[in-house]
Write a protein that holds these residues in place. Structure first.
Motif, mmCIF file in Angstrom:
data_model
loop_
_atom_site.group_PDB
_atom_site.id
_atom_site.type_symbol
_atom_site.label_atom_id
_atom_site.label_comp_id
_atom_site.label_asym_id
_atom_site.label_seq_id
_atom_site.Cartn_x
_atom_site.Cartn_y
_atom_site.Cartn_z
ATOM 1 N N MET A 45 -29.573 4.103 -19.292
ATOM 2 C CA MET A 45 -29.194 5.133 -18.338
ATOM 3 C C MET A 45 -27.685 5.086 -18.124
ATOM 4 S SD MET A 45 -32.174 6.450 -17.626
ATOM 5 C CE MET A 45 -31.970 7.403 -16.111
ATOM 6 N N GLU A 46 -27.121 6.227 -17.723
ATOM 7 C CA GLU A 46 -25.689 6.287 -17.479
ATOM 8 C C GLU A 46 -25.384 7.153 -16.265
ATOM 9 O OE1 GLU A 46 -23.754 7.988 -20.841
ATOM 10 O OE2 GLU A 46 -24.702 9.955 -20.632
ATOM 11 N N VAL A 47 -24.338 6.777 -15.556
ATOM 12 C CA VAL A 47 -23.840 7.605 -14.466
ATOM 13 C C VAL A 47 -23.041 8.752 -15.071
ATOM 14 C CG1 VAL A 47 -22.181 7.681 -12.554
ATOM 15 C CG2 VAL A 47 -23.810 5.789 -12.725
ATOM 16 N N ILE A 48 -23.382 9.974 -14.663
ATOM 17 C CA ILE A 48 -22.632 11.141 -15.106
ATOM 18 C C ILE A 48 -21.260 11.098 -14.439
ATOM 19 C CG2 ILE A 48 -22.561 13.661 -15.106
ATOM 20 C CD1 ILE A 48 -25.618 13.627 -15.048
ATOM 21 N N GLN A 49 -20.230 11.356 -15.217
ATOM 22 C CA GLN A 49 -18.866 11.206 -14.729
ATOM 23 C C GLN A 49 -18.628 12.056 -13.482
ATOM 24 O OE1 GLN A 49 -15.897 12.087 -17.646
ATOM 25 N NE2 GLN A 49 -14.215 11.282 -16.434
ATOM 26 N N GLY A 50 -17.987 11.447 -12.497
ATOM 27 C CA GLY A 50 -17.655 12.148 -11.264
ATOM 28 C C GLY A 50 -18.520 11.683 -10.114
ATOM 29 N N ALA A 51 -17.892 11.365 -8.997
ATOM 30 C CA ALA A 51 -18.609 10.939 -7.790
ATOM 31 C C ALA A 51 -18.333 11.924 -6.675
ATOM 32 C CB ALA A 51 -18.166 9.536 -7.368
ATOM 33 N N GLN A 52 -19.278 12.056 -5.778
ATOM 34 C CA GLN A 52 -19.123 12.911 -4.612
ATOM 35 C C GLN A 52 -18.958 12.027 -3.387
ATOM 36 O OE1 GLN A 52 -22.716 15.213 -5.113
ATOM 37 N NE2 GLN A 52 -21.602 16.850 -6.115
ATOM 38 N N LEU A 53 -17.856 12.199 -2.695
ATOM 39 C CA LEU A 53 -17.526 11.389 -1.529
ATOM 40 C C LEU A 53 -17.517 12.291 -0.305
ATOM 41 C CD1 LEU A 53 -14.470 9.484 -3.074
ATOM 42 C CD2 LEU A 53 -16.896 8.856 -3.202
ATOM 43 N N HIS A 54 -18.347 11.965 0.656
ATOM 44 C CA HIS A 54 -18.361 12.728 1.900
ATOM 45 C C HIS A 54 -18.837 11.795 3.002
ATOM 46 C CE1 HIS A 54 -22.833 13.557 1.738
ATOM 47 N NE2 HIS A 54 -22.600 13.269 0.474
ATOM 48 N N PHE A 72 -29.297 20.996 -5.027
ATOM 49 C CA PHE A 72 -30.103 20.426 -3.954
ATOM 50 C C PHE A 72 -29.407 19.275 -3.239
ATOM 51 C CE2 PHE A 72 -33.689 17.588 -2.556
ATOM 52 C CZ PHE A 72 -34.077 18.385 -1.490
ATOM 53 N N LEU A 73 -28.898 18.288 -3.993
ATOM 54 C CA LEU A 73 -28.419 17.045 -3.388
ATOM 55 C C LEU A 73 -26.907 16.980 -3.234
ATOM 56 C CD1 LEU A 73 -30.839 14.688 -5.278
ATOM 57 C CD2 LEU A 73 -30.803 15.021 -2.813
ATOM 58 N N GLY A 74 -26.179 17.923 -3.786
ATOM 59 C CA GLY A 74 -24.733 17.905 -3.632
ATOM 60 C C GLY A 74 -24.308 18.141 -2.191
ATOM 61 N N PRO A 75 -23.083 17.745 -1.831
ATOM 62 C CA PRO A 75 -22.605 17.928 -0.457
ATOM 63 C C PRO A 75 -22.631 19.379 0.009
ATOM 64 C CG PRO A 75 -21.162 16.448 -1.650
ATOM 65 C CD PRO A 75 -22.109 17.023 -2.660
ATOM 66 N N ALA A 76 -22.571 20.332 -0.930
ATOM 67 C CA ALA A 76 -22.631 21.751 -0.570
ATOM 68 C C ALA A 76 -23.932 22.393 -1.054
ATOM 69 C CB ALA A 76 -21.434 22.501 -1.158
ATOM 70 N N GLY A 77 -24.941 21.566 -1.369
ATOM 71 C CA GLY A 77 -26.204 22.083 -1.863
ATOM 72 C C GLY A 77 -27.118 22.557 -0.748
ATOM 73 N N THR A 88 -28.385 18.619 1.388
ATOM 74 C CA THR A 88 -27.479 17.659 2.027
ATOM 75 C C THR A 88 -26.799 18.217 3.275
ATOM 76 O OG1 THR A 88 -27.155 16.513 -0.078
ATOM 77 C CG2 THR A 88 -25.508 16.144 1.641
ATOM 78 N N PRO A 89 -26.292 19.448 3.281
ATOM 79 C CA PRO A 89 -25.721 19.949 4.533
ATOM 80 C C PRO A 89 -26.729 19.979 5.677
ATOM 81 C CG PRO A 89 -25.003 21.297 2.693
ATOM 82 C CD PRO A 89 -26.070 20.390 2.160
ATOM 83 N N ASP A 90 -27.993 20.319 5.366
ATOM 84 C CA ASP A 90 -29.031 20.270 6.406
ATOM 85 C C ASP A 90 -29.167 18.857 6.963
ATOM 86 O OD1 ASP A 90 -29.606 22.933 5.921
ATOM 87 O OD2 ASP A 90 -31.317 22.500 4.614
ATOM 88 N N ASP A 91 -29.199 17.879 6.053
ATOM 89 C CA ASP A 91 -29.385 16.491 6.477
ATOM 90 C C ASP A 91 -28.193 15.994 7.291
ATOM 91 O OD1 ASP A 91 -31.875 16.283 5.223
ATOM 92 O OD2 ASP A 91 -30.974 15.713 3.312
ATOM 93 N N ILE A 92 -26.985 16.337 6.845
ATOM 94 C CA ILE A 92 -25.800 15.929 7.595
ATOM 95 C C ILE A 92 -25.816 16.543 8.990
ATOM 96 C CG2 ILE A 92 -23.282 16.099 7.707
ATOM 97 C CD1 ILE A 92 -24.281 14.096 5.639
ATOM 98 N N GLU A 93 -26.116 17.825 9.057
ATOM 99 C CA GLU A 93 -26.124 18.502 10.357
ATOM 100 C C GLU A 93 -27.158 17.891 11.295
ATOM 101 O OE1 GLU A 93 -26.437 23.020 12.262
ATOM 102 O OE2 GLU A 93 -26.856 22.689 10.135
ATOM 103 N N ILE A 94 -28.327 17.524 10.761
ATOM 104 C CA ILE A 94 -29.379 17.030 11.655
ATOM 105 C C ILE A 94 -29.090 15.609 12.116
ATOM 106 C CG2 ILE A 94 -31.054 15.989 10.060
ATOM 107 C CD1 ILE A 94 -31.823 18.477 12.896
ATOM 108 N N VAL A 95 -28.528 14.751 11.264
ATOM 109 C CA VAL A 95 -28.221 13.399 11.742
ATOM 110 C C VAL A 95 -27.075 13.430 12.740
ATOM 111 C CG1 VAL A 95 -29.168 12.268 9.695
ATOM 112 C CG2 VAL A 95 -26.716 12.791 9.779
ATOM 113 N N GLU A 96 -26.136 14.347 12.543
ATOM 114 C CA GLU A 96 -25.079 14.498 13.547
ATOM 115 C C GLU A 96 -25.645 15.043 14.849
ATOM 116 O OE1 GLU A 96 -21.065 15.076 10.820
ATOM 117 O OE2 GLU A 96 -22.013 16.858 11.718
ATOM 118 N N SER A 97 -26.658 15.906 14.735
ATOM 119 C CA SER A 97 -27.318 16.407 15.940
ATOM 120 C C SER A 97 -28.016 15.275 16.685
ATOM 121 C CB SER A 97 -28.331 17.496 15.549
ATOM 122 O OG SER A 97 -29.084 17.928 16.669
#
Length: 438
Positions: free
Chosen positions: A189-198, A358-363, A366-375
């Motif tokens: 297995m390999e990590v696809i190049q590029g990381a998402q930091l948020h 689905f899982l990207g920071p703008a998918g 993830t925005p739903d999940d971020i918003e709800i944990v901040e809530s």
């Protein structure tokens, strides 16, 4: 007993009542600055922590630099072929050696005074060396090397010099699920190049809970449910699949997929021309592993939680998510996509697309999940309601994926470690789980 520990004993955070089938967590655990500081000393300074995947440093001289457990580290592939984890700090005056997240070097150079280190960590160059006395030895100033190890390509580090467990022992039952991921390719297995930091303005443990919580899917991710339906897929059922406690704080849930899986599970979300290729892949896995194991590898979704802060989410894409605390009220998230090295190029493009969708920071998710944990974090400011409830499924012999057994496993280990016990009492722990499931 210290004053802090006495406080935890007298006024516990985790209230685990098997008799009443009740599991509550005091919301101080998400908001208290003193508890957040204590977590770093009692959990992050003692556990095995995920650093990265071996594929991120594929050849001699390659490295990645990131924070692990609040400490800057470098995972480097030495010219001798060995992957090591060093403190990202010059042994002279402490400056960061690597300011870029990835790179390829023959040696590491400190920008402060030009001290130079090999990619094996040895100090090799000191400008104007005659400024030091006869007792100065380069061998005494090599990079600080942390104890590290890997399992199926996943590299972990521990900062505890007295850590009694090997990495495999620490991973406990989680190895079963890592194997289900690693066995998805014969060539690795390999990590696809590029990381998402948020990140999020919420406590890191809220995202760990969220990542193994299937109960919220239809309620919180309505947009994605509608999107899947528009593509001909059936949204996840509220029932089905199962959750598991894997020991030492690790947990997982596993369920049949509603959406396509890039490895070998076709649905109308993917082009019909891909269906024969994906079915042929599924057949090869049956030949290699047998029908039952092949179905788990190719035909089931799973979310694996490795205590304290790693999630491996294997669904419409395969995501490695590291969730780091930044004080009591903030977290930093690093996400990368994992894929088979020998993947069909067309399916690889679909994998990347759906990972972002689905899982990207703008998918969708993830925005739903971020918003709800901040809530949730904001809701905790009203201290009238003291406890959060995580007792769903305690009345069942076999917990389903919408139940909260993995989260309870996390919190039981958190509670043990915050009390100074790293989980040696395995017999008692097994009895505890058996008592819950009666």
């Amino acid at each position: 007993m210290t004053i802090e520990l006495q406080r935890l004993v007298d006024d516990p955070i985790v209230i685990d009542d098997l008799e009443r089938l009740s599991f509550r967590v005091d919301r101080r655990a998400y908001t208290d600055d003193d508890l957040a500081a204590r977590e770093m000393a009692r959990i992050f300074d003692r556990c095995w922590l995920y650093v990265g995947h071996e594929s991120e440093v594929p050849g001699p001289g390659s490295y990645v630099a990131r924070d692990v457990g609040g400490r800057p580290v470098v995972m480097a592939h030495g010219s001798d072929g060995v992957i090591r984890v060093f403190a990202n700090s010059c042994t002279h005056r402490g400056a960061l050696l690597c300011s870029q997240p990835t790179g390829q070097v023959k040696s590491f150079r400190c920008p402060y005074h030009d001290w130079t280190f090999s990619n094996k960590g040895d100090l090799t160059g000191v400008p104007i060396p005659d400024g030091y006395g006869p007792g100065f030895r380069k061998a005494d100033f090599g990079l600080a090397k942390h104890r590290s190890d890997s399992y199926r390509g996943f590299v972990f580090v521990t900062f505890d010099p007295e850590q009694p467990r090997t990495l495999t022992e620490y991973l406990a039952g989680a190895t079963e699920y890592i194997d289900l991921v690693a066995d998805q390719s014969e060539t690795g297995m390999e990590v696809i190049q590029g990381a998402q930091l948020h990140g999020a303005q919420a406590n890191w443990k809220l995202m760990m809970e969220n990542s193994v919580d299937i109960y919220h899917f239809r309620a919180l991710h309505k947009r994605y449910v509608s999107y899947m339906q528009s593509l001909g897929s059936v949204p996840p059922r509220r029932r089905g699949g199962f959750g598991r406690a894997l020991g030492l704080g690790h947990g997982a849930n596993e369920l049949p997929p509603a959406a396509a899986r890039p490895l070998a599970h076709w649905t109308p979300m993917f082009d019909p021309e891909l269906r024969p290729r994906m079915e042929a892949t599924a057949a090869r896995f049956v030949d290699k592993f047998g029908a039952e194991r092949a179905e788990r590898i190719t035909g089931m979704n799973r979310a694996l939680m490795i205590f304290p802060n790693l999630m491996i989410i294997d669904a419409i894409a395969l995501t490695i998510r590291k969730i780091d605390p930044v004080g009591a009220n903030r977290m930093a998230i690093t996400s990368v996509a994992l894929a088979p090295k020998d993947e069909d190029p067309e399916i690889r493009e679909l994998r990347k697309s759906h990972y972002l969708t689905f899982l990207g920071p703008a998918g969708f998710a993830t925005p739903d999940d971020i918003e709800i944990v901040e809530s949730c974090q904001r809701g905790y400011l009203n201290r009238t309601v003291r406890y959060s409830d995580l007792s769903r499924g305690m009345n069942k012999e076999i917990p389903e994926t919408t139940d909260e057994l993995p989260a309870r496993e996390f919190w039981r280990q958190w509670d043990r470690m915050m009390h100074g016990d790293d989980g040696h009492f395995e017999v008692a722990h097994r009895a505890e789980l058996q008592g819950e499931q009666k």
